[in-house]
Scaffold this motif. Structure first.
Motif, short mmCIF file in Angstrom:
data_model
loop_
_atom_site.label_atom_id
_atom_site.label_comp_id
_atom_site.label_asym_id
_atom_site.label_seq_id
_atom_site.Cartn_x
_atom_site.Cartn_y
_atom_site.Cartn_z
N ASP A 73 0.81 -1.22 0.00
CA ASP A 73 0.00 0.00 0.00
C ASP A 73 0.85 1.27 0.00
O ASP A 73 0.53 2.24 -0.69
N SER A 74 1.93 1.30 0.75
CA SER A 74 2.75 2.51 0.82
C SER A 74 3.53 2.77 -0.47
O SER A 74 4.07 3.85 -0.67
N SER B 19 0.40 4.79 -5.49
CA SER B 19 -0.50 5.94 -5.48
C SER B 19 -1.32 5.88 -6.76
O SER B 19 -0.85 5.37 -7.78
#
Length: 84
Positions: free
Chosen positions: A75-76, A79
């Protein structure tokens, strides 16, 4: 994606070709020519598995689409942007 990438400042685009070896370079250079990018952007179509850095992108894309724990793990790194 190549055209949109140039809008974000991309200067080098590397595409991994699987089964469309003749069509991919023509589509890529044609798309870049329509936006006037060939003089500022280096674009190359290469054979599958030729560049280890693309493997990371493949793994991230797989984890994202798999969802669940795999998506949370990357997830990190991801984007999202809406491209039109």
């Amino acid at each position: 994606m190549a055209v949109h990438s140039t809008k974000f400042g991309a200067r080098r685009i590397l595409v991994e070709s699987c089964a469309q070896d003749e069509q991919d370079p023509a589509a890529l250079t044609g798309a870049l020519a329509r936006v006037g990018a060939p003089t500022t952007v280096r674009a190359r179509v290469d054979r599958p598995h030729a560049h280890e850095l693309l493997w990371a992108a493949d793994l991230i894309a797989y984890a994202y689409t798999a969802g669940g724990q795999l998506r949370r793990a990357i997830d990190s790194l991801v984007s999202a942007a809406r491209v039109r």
